[in-house]
Scaffold this active site. Structure first.
Site, PDB file in Angstrom:
ATOM      1  CG  HIS A   1     -81.986 -18.548   8.773  1.00 59.64           C
ATOM      2  ND1 HIS A   1     -82.423 -19.858   8.781  1.00 59.64           N
ATOM      3  CD2 HIS A   1     -81.402 -18.347   9.990  1.00 59.64           C
ATOM      4  CE1 HIS A   1     -82.130 -20.421   9.944  1.00 59.64           C
ATOM      5  NE2 HIS A   1     -81.498 -19.534  10.689  1.00 59.64           N
TER       6      HIS A   1
ATOM      7  CG  ASP B   1     -87.034 -14.949   7.630  1.00 61.24           C
ATOM      8  OD1 ASP B   1     -87.513 -14.642   8.742  1.00 61.24           O
ATOM      9  OD2 ASP B   1     -86.004 -15.631   7.504  1.00 61.24           O
TER      10      ASP B   1
ATOM     11  CB  CYS C   1     -78.679 -20.865   9.842  1.00 61.82           C
ATOM     12  SG  CYS C   1     -78.652 -22.202  11.036  1.00 61.82           S
TER      13      CYS C   1
ATOM     14  CD  GLN D   1     -82.691 -12.194  13.592  1.00 60.53           C
ATOM     15  OE1 GLN D   1     -82.524 -11.315  14.427  1.00 60.53           O
ATOM     16  NE2 GLN D   1     -82.491 -13.475  13.870  1.00 60.53           N
TER      17      GLN D   1
ATOM     18  CE  LYS E   1     -84.663 -16.289  15.214  1.00 57.64           C
ATOM     19  NZ  LYS E   1     -83.370 -16.620  15.835  1.00 57.64           N
TER      20      LYS E   1
END
Length: 413
Positions: free
Chosen positions: A129, A206, A371, A209, A232
């Site tokens: 991202h 990261d 993104c 997700q 999220k």
């Protein structure tokens, strides 16, 4: 695919927790398939926000009155819930942030500026991202670091041999996503971390997700930094967290200055900073949102992350089967290990046109570059359609989405 009868999940009861799912869009029942961008919010989270503002709205840590004590306890309780959810060793390892982007920028501007110099190498993957690319590019401009990029194959799988070949004595940091937001690829982060540590490099994961879709154990992974966003994982917008090992946090200088992150300020004797994690939380925090994130994690844990993940995997399999039947449709991202994301393009139809027209039928999907422009460029694309699934979605919704998509394509063709 797992048999539907093997999944012990009362989806009707789950859906009843989400008031927004009762609304209509353009006269059609809402089918919300944009969960990778933002998941919807259960009543328990909405009520936690309302309860805070109705009963004990106060600034935290600095007050001696009852409301301040109650707000502080709830805020710090949310930190403890995040610690437990990630299996961090201590709540001191959890820094509250506005989300994944701010957490990565915190690491870049604190740890990065203190530990990186010209010629040092930071490895990122092609599927990152933008929030895990741009902060390092800013350091590239100001410090002269070197960014190296792990390639991906045509399935959207990282080239681990290429990654291993990049690791050397100049590698200082490796930054990869746990799950790709654009492709759904689940990356082998435990292996990536192990290889980086063998080269004496730190690793930032990261997890924006990943946290909504699977169990995350930062101790088992041995991650140095792990970041995620509340919105999220069924929580509020504007809140997230940075996990970092205590020994690393203690060595990091503050990034922002102001109230809360100090223990003493003096013009004569200088400023002494607070201990971790408060050293990195300047100013009044998003108290209600942090409490809401804690409530969201409670809600997820009440269902059980394994049951949630199993249902989403079934939905992904069902959606993939339906999409593959559509003439001219190509799924982008076909890794063997995927989260509940289906990105696709269709011959003769632009993603933006599909997104606008399918909305008229009550279906919300995401279109654009997500993104993640570098990885889309790898596939020769500037945009895809992305349907992403959450625990409240149903096979009937996926069938209605596929029918709506075929109807829209008939109009465009």
């Amino acid at each position: 695919m797992t048999a539907l009868t093997d999944l012990t999940l009362d989806v009707a009861a789950v859906r009843a927790d989400f008031p927004i799912l009762d609304r209509e869009v353009h006269g059609k029942p809402l089918i919300y398939l944009d969960n990778a961008a933002t998941s919807q919010t259960p009543s328990a989270v909405i009520e936690s926000l309302s309860d805070y503002y109705r009963r004990y709205n106060a600034n935290i840590h600095r007050g001696l009155h009852t409301l301040a004590d109650e707000a502080t306890a709830a805020y710090e309780g949310a930190r403890t819930k995040i610690q437990a959810h990630l299996n961090a060793t201590s709540a001191r390892e959890i820094v509250m942030t506005r989300g994944t982007t701010e957490a990565i920028n915190l690491v870049a501007n604190s740890w990065g500026r203190a530990n990186l110099a010209a010629g040092d190498e930071v490895i990122v993957s092609l599927m990152e991202h933008h929030s895990n690319i741009v902060p390092w590019q800013l350091l590239e401009r100001t410090l002269g670091i070197v960014i190296r990029v792990i390639p991906v194959d045509e399935r959207g799988v990282l080239d681990l041999e290429a990654y291993r070949g990049m690791l050397n004595e100049r590698t200082r940091l490796v930054c990869v996503n746990h799950v790709s937001n654009a492709l759904g690829t689940v990356n082998p982060v435990a292996e990536i971390i192990r290889e980086a540590h063998a080269a004496d490099a730190r690793v930032l994961i990261d997890g924006a997700q990943a946290v909504p879709h699977q169990s995350v154990d930062v101790q088992s992974l041995d991650a140095d930094f792990y970041v995620f966003s509340g919105h999220k994982v069924y929580g509020p917008l504007g809140i997230g967290a940075l996990y970092a090992k205590a020994s690393i946090l203690e060595s990091m200088p503050p990034w922002q200055g102001g109230g809360e992150m100090i223990s003493r300020v003096s013009f004569d004797r200088g400023t002494e900073f607070a201990g971790i994690p408060h050293r990195f939380e300047a100013g009044t925090p998003a108290v209600a949102e942090a409490i809401g994130l804690g409530a969201a994690l409670d809600w997820v844990n009440a269902i059980g992350i394994e049951r949630l993940a199993a249902w989403e995997q079934w939905l992904l399999g069902h959606a993939t089967e339906r999409l593959e039947r559509i003439d001219g449709l190509r799924i982008i991202g076909t890794a063997p290990e995927k989260a509940s994301v289906a990105s696709f393009v269709v011959d003769g139809a632009h993603a933006q046109d599909i997104g606008l027209l399918i909305d008229q039928l009550g279906v919300a999907i995401r279109t654009g570059h997500h993104c993640a422009q570098p990885v889309l460029a790898h596939f020769g694309l500037d945009a895809t359609c992305r349907a992403s699934f959450a625990v409240y979605n149903t096979p009937e919704e996926i069938d209605a989405f596929a029918d709506a998509l075929e109807h829209v394509l008939g109009m465009l063709r």
